[in-house]
Design an enzyme around this catalytic site. Structure first.
Site, PDB file in Angstrom:
ATOM      1  N   HIS A 103       0.826  -1.202   0.000  1.00 50.49           N
ATOM      2  CA  HIS A 103       0.000   0.000   0.000  1.00 50.49           C
ATOM      3  C   HIS A 103       0.861   1.253   0.000  1.00 50.49           C
ATOM      4  O   HIS A 103       2.051   1.221   0.316  1.00 50.49           O
ATOM      5  CB  HIS A 103      -0.931   0.024   1.222  1.00 50.49           C
ATOM      6  CG  HIS A 103      -0.188   0.175   2.520  1.00 50.49           C
ATOM      7  ND1 HIS A 103       0.556  -0.838   3.078  1.00 50.49           N
ATOM      8  CD2 HIS A 103      -0.061   1.239   3.357  1.00 50.49           C
ATOM      9  CE1 HIS A 103       1.109  -0.416   4.197  1.00 50.49           C
ATOM     10  NE2 HIS A 103       0.750   0.849   4.395  1.00 50.49           N
ATOM     11  N   ASP A 105       0.488   4.917   2.000  1.00 54.15           N
ATOM     12  CA  ASP A 105      -0.285   5.288   3.182  1.00 54.15           C
ATOM     13  C   ASP A 105      -1.479   6.180   2.841  1.00 54.15           C
ATOM     14  O   ASP A 105      -1.341   7.201   2.160  1.00 54.15           O
ATOM     15  CB  ASP A 105       0.612   5.986   4.208  1.00 54.15           C
ATOM     16  CG  ASP A 105       1.580   5.003   4.850  1.00 54.15           C
ATOM     17  OD1 ASP A 105       1.195   3.839   5.045  1.00 54.15           O
ATOM     18  OD2 ASP A 105       2.722   5.403   5.142  1.00 54.15           O
ATOM     19  N   HIS A 253       4.709   0.061   0.269  1.00 56.13           N
ATOM     20  CA  HIS A 253       5.435  -0.732   1.254  1.00 56.13           C
ATOM     21  C   HIS A 253       4.546  -1.815   1.830  1.00 56.13           C
ATOM     22  O   HIS A 253       3.315  -1.760   1.723  1.00 56.13           O
ATOM     23  CB  HIS A 253       6.018   0.150   2.369  1.00 56.13           C
ATOM     24  CG  HIS A 253       5.014   0.989   3.088  1.00 56.13           C
ATOM     25  ND1 HIS A 253       4.443   2.120   2.550  1.00 56.13           N
ATOM     26  CD2 HIS A 253       4.467   0.854   4.325  1.00 56.13           C
ATOM     27  CE1 HIS A 253       3.600   2.654   3.421  1.00 56.13           C
ATOM     28  NE2 HIS A 253       3.597   1.901   4.497  1.00 56.13           N
ATOM     29  N   ARG A 268       4.817   6.438  14.216  1.00 56.36           N
ATOM     30  CA  ARG A 268       4.929   6.988  12.856  1.00 56.36           C
ATOM     31  C   ARG A 268       4.439   8.418  12.833  1.00 56.36           C
ATOM     32  O   ARG A 268       3.387   8.726  13.392  1.00 56.36           O
ATOM     33  CB  ARG A 268       4.112   6.139  11.877  1.00 56.36           C
ATOM     34  CG  ARG A 268       4.450   6.450  10.421  1.00 56.36           C
ATOM     35  CD  ARG A 268       3.620   5.626   9.455  1.00 56.36           C
ATOM     36  NE  ARG A 268       2.409   6.324   9.072  1.00 56.36           N
ATOM     37  CZ  ARG A 268       1.397   5.778   8.419  1.00 56.36           C
ATOM     38  NH1 ARG A 268       1.438   4.495   8.087  1.00 56.36           N
ATOM     39  NH2 ARG A 268       0.338   6.489   8.099  1.00 56.36           N
TER      40      ARG A 268
HETATM   41  C1  SIN Z   1       2.910   1.253   7.888  1.00 58.66           C
HETATM   42  O1  SIN Z   1       3.163   2.412   8.215  1.00 58.66           O
HETATM   43  O2  SIN Z   1       2.209   0.976   6.939  1.00 58.66           O
HETATM   44  C2  SIN Z   1       3.565   0.147   8.691  1.00 58.66           C
HETATM   45  C3  SIN Z   1       4.982  -0.002   8.305  1.00 58.66           C
HETATM   46  C4  SIN Z   1       5.701  -0.960   9.205  1.00 58.66           C
HETATM   47  O3  SIN Z   1       5.178  -1.336  10.251  1.00 58.66           O
HETATM   48  O4  SIN Z   1       6.820  -1.350   8.866  1.00 58.66           O
END
Ligand code: SIN
Length: 277
Positions: A103, A105, A253, A268
């Protein structure tokens, strides 16, 4: 600071590890070098960044205003007084992790976030890597006729199915909650580099707009397989206090959930972006 900063690419396509920098104390010259490296490599990785929540947010603010996630507190309480912090946490009670499929974000937002900056403080003994894929490289690899076809198409990105599923599996019913849904071009032009990138993903993109569903589903099926090819990817192995920052405008990612029932945890910060064009 610039003199001590080293940028080491991970692959020719995507990702670089940056050393010799303290993100909590970066000066303007260092920041300019970092920003260029970010645009060149799309994802940057840092080690040993034991920075506070405030310093993490301040670093994000150097790129722009901070984003508040539409599903941030569906099933956890977040961090008190810091609504811009998204808690990324999995443990033995987790039934579905955040980011466990390819995806970009919050691509369901009308103006999806331009970048995300994740610091993990707690890691499982093994596993929990994050994979990143270059949507520039995925676009560049297409034939000219396919690029032509896609250039006229938009697709709908809907947060509802993804976020409701995740909350539901944690035992939280969000069926009455409204999540963003937006239509975006399938090929977007990066506002800073001018490069073209594919902008669809399995987690949010539900259908191609204005064409019959069977045609759109065939196109999306092809694209989902194409963008997930290994040759467009790099993979990051975390350590406590590593930071990854990625450009949501040109990458996807996938956070690998291969460490259940162990704990993986961090924070995050996400920076607001523009409407894709
Ligand atoms: C995310 O922000 O989508 C999760 C990324 C992660 O946990 O590595």
């Amino acid at each position: 600071m610039v003199a001590s900063m080293t940028v080491t690419p991970l692959t020719p396509i995507i990702g670089a590890e940056v050393s010799g920098v303290d993100l909590a104390g970066i000066d303007d010259e260092g920041f300019a070098t970092l920003r260029k490296a970010f645009l060149d490599h799309s994802v940057l990785f840092f080690r040993n960044q034991d920075i506070s929540i405030d310093a993490h947010k301040a670093f994000g603010r150097r790129f722009g205003d901070l984003h508040i996630h539409p599903a941030a507190n569906d099933y956890n309480d977040g961090v008190k007084d810091h609504p811009e912090i998204l808690v990324i946490h999995a443990d033995e009670k987790t039934t579905r992790t955040a980011g466990d499929s390819w995806h970009s974000d919050v691509s369901c937002d009308a103006e999806p976030p331009m970048m995300s900056i994740l610091r993990l403080h707690t890691l499982p003994p093994l596993g929990g890597d994050t994979l990143f894929a270059s949507m520039y490289a995925a676009y560049d690899a297409l034939s000219e006729p396919m690029k032509q076809l896609l250039s006229n198409l938009t697709a709908t990105h809907d947060g509802g199915p993804n976020y409701r599923d995740r909350a539901g599996r944690q035992g939280v019913d969000t069926s009455a909650k409204a999540y963003p849904a937006s239509s975006h071009p399938i090929v977007r032009t990066h506002p800073e580099t001018g490069r073209k990138a594919l902008y669809v993903n399995r987690a949010f993109t539900t259908h191609v707009d204005d064409i019959p569903r069977d045609e759109g589903n065939a196109i999306l099926g092809f694209l989902f397989n194409h963008i997930e090819k290994a040759q467009f990817q790099c993979r990051f192995r975390w350590q406590p206090n590593s930071i990854a920052m990625w450009d949501n405008r040109c990458t996807l990612h996938h956070a690998m959930w291969d460490y259940f029932p162990n704990v993986r945890s961090g924070f995050r910060v996400t920076v607001k972006g523009d409407r894709p064009v």
